[in-house]
Design a protein around this motif. Structure first.
Motif, short mmCIF file in Angstrom:
data_model
loop_
_atom_site.label_atom_id
_atom_site.label_comp_id
_atom_site.label_asym_id
_atom_site.label_seq_id
_atom_site.Cartn_x
_atom_site.Cartn_y
_atom_site.Cartn_z
N GLY A 70 0.81 -1.20 0.00
CA GLY A 70 0.00 0.00 0.00
C GLY A 70 0.84 1.25 0.00
O GLY A 70 1.94 1.28 0.56
N LEU A 71 0.33 2.29 -0.63
CA LEU A 71 0.99 3.58 -0.71
C LEU A 71 -0.06 4.66 -0.44
O LEU A 71 -1.14 4.65 -1.02
N GLY A 72 0.26 5.56 0.47
CA GLY A 72 -0.64 6.66 0.78
C GLY A 72 0.06 7.98 0.56
O GLY A 72 1.29 8.06 0.60
N TRP A 73 -0.73 9.03 0.32
CA TRP A 73 -0.14 10.34 0.11
C TRP A 73 -1.06 11.42 0.64
O TRP A 73 -2.28 11.25 0.71
N SER A 74 -0.44 12.50 1.03
CA SER A 74 -1.17 13.68 1.49
C SER A 74 -0.32 14.88 1.12
O SER A 74 0.89 14.91 1.39
N GLN A 75 -0.94 15.84 0.48
CA GLN A 75 -0.22 17.04 0.06
C GLN A 75 -0.65 18.22 0.91
O GLN A 75 -1.74 18.22 1.49
N SER A 76 0.21 19.19 0.99
CA SER A 76 -0.17 20.39 1.73
C SER A 76 -1.04 21.27 0.83
O SER A 76 -1.01 21.18 -0.39
N ALA A 77 -1.84 22.08 1.48
CA ALA A 77 -2.74 22.95 0.74
C ALA A 77 -1.96 23.97 -0.09
O ALA A 77 -0.76 24.17 0.12
N ASP A 78 -2.62 24.57 -1.03
CA ASP A 78 -2.02 25.62 -1.87
C ASP A 78 -0.81 25.14 -2.66
O ASP A 78 0.19 25.84 -2.80
N ASP A 79 -0.88 23.89 -3.16
CA ASP A 79 0.17 23.32 -4.02
C ASP A 79 1.53 23.26 -3.35
O ASP A 79 2.57 23.34 -4.01
N GLY A 80 1.56 23.12 -2.03
CA GLY A 80 2.82 22.96 -1.31
C GLY A 80 3.30 21.52 -1.37
O GLY A 80 2.72 20.68 -2.07
N PRO A 81 4.35 21.19 -0.64
CA PRO A 81 4.90 19.83 -0.65
C PRO A 81 3.97 18.85 0.05
O PRO A 81 2.98 19.24 0.68
N GLY A 82 4.31 17.59 -0.04
CA GLY A 82 3.51 16.54 0.59
C GLY A 82 4.35 15.33 0.92
O GLY A 82 5.58 15.35 0.81
N LEU A 83 3.67 14.26 1.32
CA LEU A 83 4.35 13.04 1.78
C LEU A 83 3.72 11.79 1.17
O LEU A 83 2.52 11.74 0.94
N PHE A 84 4.56 10.79 0.94
CA PHE A 84 4.13 9.42 0.65
C PHE A 84 4.53 8.56 1.84
O PHE A 84 5.57 8.80 2.47
N TYR A 85 3.73 7.56 2.14
CA TYR A 85 4.12 6.51 3.08
C TYR A 85 3.72 5.19 2.47
O TYR A 85 2.67 5.09 1.82
N GLU A 86 4.56 4.17 2.67
CA GLU A 86 4.32 2.88 2.07
C GLU A 86 4.43 1.78 3.12
O GLU A 86 5.10 1.94 4.15
N ALA A 87 3.75 0.66 2.86
CA ALA A 87 3.80 -0.51 3.72
C ALA A 87 3.48 -1.73 2.87
O ALA A 87 2.88 -1.62 1.80
#
Length: 159
Positions: free
Chosen positions: A81-98
């Protein structure tokens, strides 16, 4: 704006490497050299769940990826599985995997917990997380691999 594509696949074969290669083929990235990076999404980058990658360049090109991967021998079940969440206003974000020899619900829970932990470390205003899980049953006598990849852009020549 750059694009990161989320692709996934699962496959069975007589060896662990052959099942991994076949899972990559299902995701459309079997002809590239994958270079794994950690889990930060650059600002001003769109993330699109596409399933199978389009043509990303010539065979042998380098692809930058975040990879969730699990392989098992049958009988059994495997999930990545891979999840992602980005910051608002087109800022950076993160992926996490398991991944692991488990069901998709367990993997999704671990991905969501990882994202929550990573989000807590950063002073960014995040959007709601999204998660993609790939699961497959492994038959007796075979290897089965499940993958979910975040593919950064197109291929780059390696030589």
């Amino acid at each position: 704006m750059s694009t990161i594509r989320i692709v996934w696949g699962s496959a069975s074969a007589p060896t662990a490497m052959a099942s991994y290669d076949a899972a990559l083929a299902e995701a459309g990235v079997e002809n590239y050299n994958l270079v794994a990076v950690s889990s930060v999404i650059p600002a001003d980058t769109a993330v699109e769940a596409v399933g199978t990658a389009p043509d990303l360049g010539p065979a042998g090109d380098r692809l930058t990826v975040v990879e969730a991967r699990a392989t098992t021998t049958g009988p059994g079940r495997v999930s990545a599985g891979l999840g992602w969440s980005q910051s608002a206003d087109d800022g950076p974000g993160l992926f996490y995997e398991a991944g692991g020899e488990t069901d998709g619900e367990d993997v999704e829970t671990r991905v969501r917990e990882g994202l929550e932990s990573g989000r807590a470390l950063r002073d960014w205003d995040f959007t709601e997380p999204r998660v993609r899980v790939e699961s497959a049953q492994a038959a007796a006598g075979t290897y089965t691999t499940a993958i979910v990849l975040a593919v950064y852009g197109d291929g780059d020549p390696i030589v």
